[in-house]
Design a protein around this motif. Structure first.
Motif, PDB file in Angstrom:
ATOM      1  N   VAL A  65      17.950  51.610  60.185  1.00 25.13           N
ATOM      2  CA  VAL A  65      17.684  51.253  58.797  1.00 25.13           C
ATOM      3  C   VAL A  65      16.634  52.221  58.287  1.00 25.13           C
ATOM      4  O   VAL A  65      15.528  52.284  58.833  1.00 25.13           O
ATOM      5  N   VAL A  88      22.042  52.074  57.681  1.00 28.34           N
ATOM      6  CA  VAL A  88      21.830  51.195  56.537  1.00 28.34           C
ATOM      7  C   VAL A  88      20.790  51.861  55.640  1.00 28.34           C
ATOM      8  O   VAL A  88      19.635  52.024  56.038  1.00 28.34           O
ATOM      9  N   LEU A  93      15.254  49.045  49.974  1.00 25.61           N
ATOM     10  CA  LEU A  93      14.643  48.807  51.275  1.00 25.61           C
ATOM     11  C   LEU A  93      13.237  49.388  51.371  1.00 25.61           C
ATOM     12  O   LEU A  93      12.507  49.100  52.319  1.00 25.61           O
ATOM     13  N   THR A  96       9.984  47.723  53.157  1.00 26.45           N
ATOM     14  CA  THR A  96      10.363  46.570  53.968  1.00 26.45           C
ATOM     15  C   THR A  96       9.477  46.462  55.205  1.00 26.45           C
ATOM     16  O   THR A  96       9.228  47.446  55.895  1.00 26.45           O
ATOM     17  N   THR A 101      13.045  43.913  58.021  1.00 30.20           N
ATOM     18  CA  THR A 101      13.838  44.808  58.865  1.00 30.20           C
ATOM     19  C   THR A 101      14.699  44.014  59.838  1.00 30.20           C
ATOM     20  O   THR A 101      15.870  44.346  60.077  1.00 30.20           O
ATOM     21  N   VAL A 104      17.816  42.740  58.044  1.00 37.74           N
ATOM     22  CA  VAL A 104      18.821  43.782  57.820  1.00 37.74           C
ATOM     23  C   VAL A 104      19.515  44.138  59.128  1.00 37.74           C
ATOM     24  O   VAL A 104      20.757  44.260  59.184  1.00 37.74           O
ATOM     25  N   LYS A 107      21.943  41.284  60.211  1.00 41.60           N
ATOM     26  CA  LYS A 107      23.161  41.256  59.408  1.00 41.60           C
ATOM     27  C   LYS A 107      24.093  42.413  59.779  1.00 41.60           C
ATOM     28  O   LYS A 107      25.316  42.250  59.866  1.00 41.60           O
ATOM     29  N   LEU A 208      22.737  47.277  51.087  1.00 44.83           N
ATOM     30  CA  LEU A 208      22.436  45.843  51.107  1.00 44.83           C
ATOM     31  C   LEU A 208      23.621  44.999  50.666  1.00 44.83           C
ATOM     32  O   LEU A 208      23.851  43.907  51.205  1.00 44.83           O
ATOM     33  N   ILE A 213      22.871  40.987  51.380  1.00 46.63           N
ATOM     34  CA  ILE A 213      21.427  40.770  51.275  1.00 46.63           C
ATOM     35  C   ILE A 213      20.974  41.075  49.855  1.00 46.63           C
ATOM     36  O   ILE A 213      21.326  42.115  49.295  1.00 46.63           O
ATOM     37  N   VAL A 218      14.042  41.840  50.695  1.00 44.87           N
ATOM     38  CA  VAL A 218      13.506  42.969  51.463  1.00 44.87           C
ATOM     39  C   VAL A 218      12.612  43.813  50.555  1.00 44.87           C
ATOM     40  O   VAL A 218      12.294  43.418  49.444  1.00 44.87           O
TER      41      VAL A 218
END
Length: 262
Positions: A65, A88, A93, A96, A101, A104, A107, A208, A213, A218
């Motif tokens: 991420v 990601v 983000l 974050t 984190t 994310v 998910k 996201l 999300i 985030v």
């Protein structure tokens, strides 16, 4: 039977670089080079060793991420031998924290599908060391953390955790999350063949919305923690020079005592 391993990795600022905070008190990533967190290289290595020792079909996916440049961390892991990668990336983000984190990552791991998640013991920038446990909680699976030895057999993951006074043998049924320490085995150096092969390996890009999300969960807005203030580290000052003209030992002792070193 097949085994799906997801390795979480992080793109971190080079610790040898001159790092600064941006105006919003997040790390100014544009001001310093980045790289794959060294502690995450051990996680990649252990996942590859599991794949190489298994009689089953094993797929190793690396997941990160981060900003666009985080692809460099994924390419390093792919050149080591991972099969594919997931990146990601989303402007929302930015900022974050570890809690966000973990959301994310969880998910993305669910979307990718997994039997085993392997992480480093901590990132070399934040060094919190809590994300593997948070991810396990969000996924609702067992966690076996801080392993210096790890193996998978008969539908379970097992390993050794070394403490100051003793070592423990731990195991958990799959699916599970594990983290490995820097004592788990030296990470391999990517070969030229591996580097060339990495260029052809798939890297999926998710944002996201792909993970369901909301932006408010985030980033700085959704962070549970924040930096209240930051200041530049003071410049180094000249040290104290003690000239030994017969009283050097005494002067040194007085200096150390004044600094409360003795």
């Amino acid at each position: 039977m097949s085994l799906r391993i997801v390795v979480t990795v992080k793109y971190v600022p080079d610790a040898t670089g001159d790092r600064h905070f941006a105006d919003d008190l997040t790390v100014d990533r544009d001001d310093v080079d980045g790289l794959l967190s060294e502690l995450d290289e051990y996680a990649v290595e252990q996942a590859l060793q599991i794949a190489e020792s298994s009689d089953d079909e094993v797929e190793v996916t690396v997941l990160t991420v981060g900003p666009e440049d985080a692809k460099d961390a994924l390419r390093k892991a792919l050149s080591m031998g991972a099969d594919k990668a997931i990146h990601v990336e989303d402007d929302d983000l930015h900022g974050t924290d570890a809690i966000g984190t973990s959301l994310v990552l969880a998910k993305a791991i669910e979307k990718a599908g997994f039997d085993l998640v392997v992480s480093g013991m901590a990132s070399t920038d934040g060094t919190a060391g809590i994300v593997p446990a948070l991810v396990a909680e969000r996924l609702g699976v067992a966690q076996v953390t801080l392993l210096s030895e790890v193996a998978v057999a008969d539908g379970a993951v097992s390993g050794r955790r070394d403490g100051d006074a003793a070592s423990e043998r731990l195991s958990a049924a799959l699916p599970a999350v594990v983290s490995v320490t820097d004592q788990s085995g030296e990470a391999r150096y990517p070969s030229f063949k591996g580097i060339m092969a990495a260029k052809k390996k798939p890297v999926q890009a998710w944002d996201l919305s792909d993970l369901g999300i909301e932006a408010g969960e985030v980033g700085l807005e959704g962070a549970w923690t924040k930096v209240e203030a930051a200041a530049e580290r003071p410049a180094r000052t000249a040290g104290t020079i003690v000239k030994d003209e017969g009283e050097g030992g005494k002067q040194l002792a007085e200096f150390l005592a004044g600094q409360k070193f003795i």
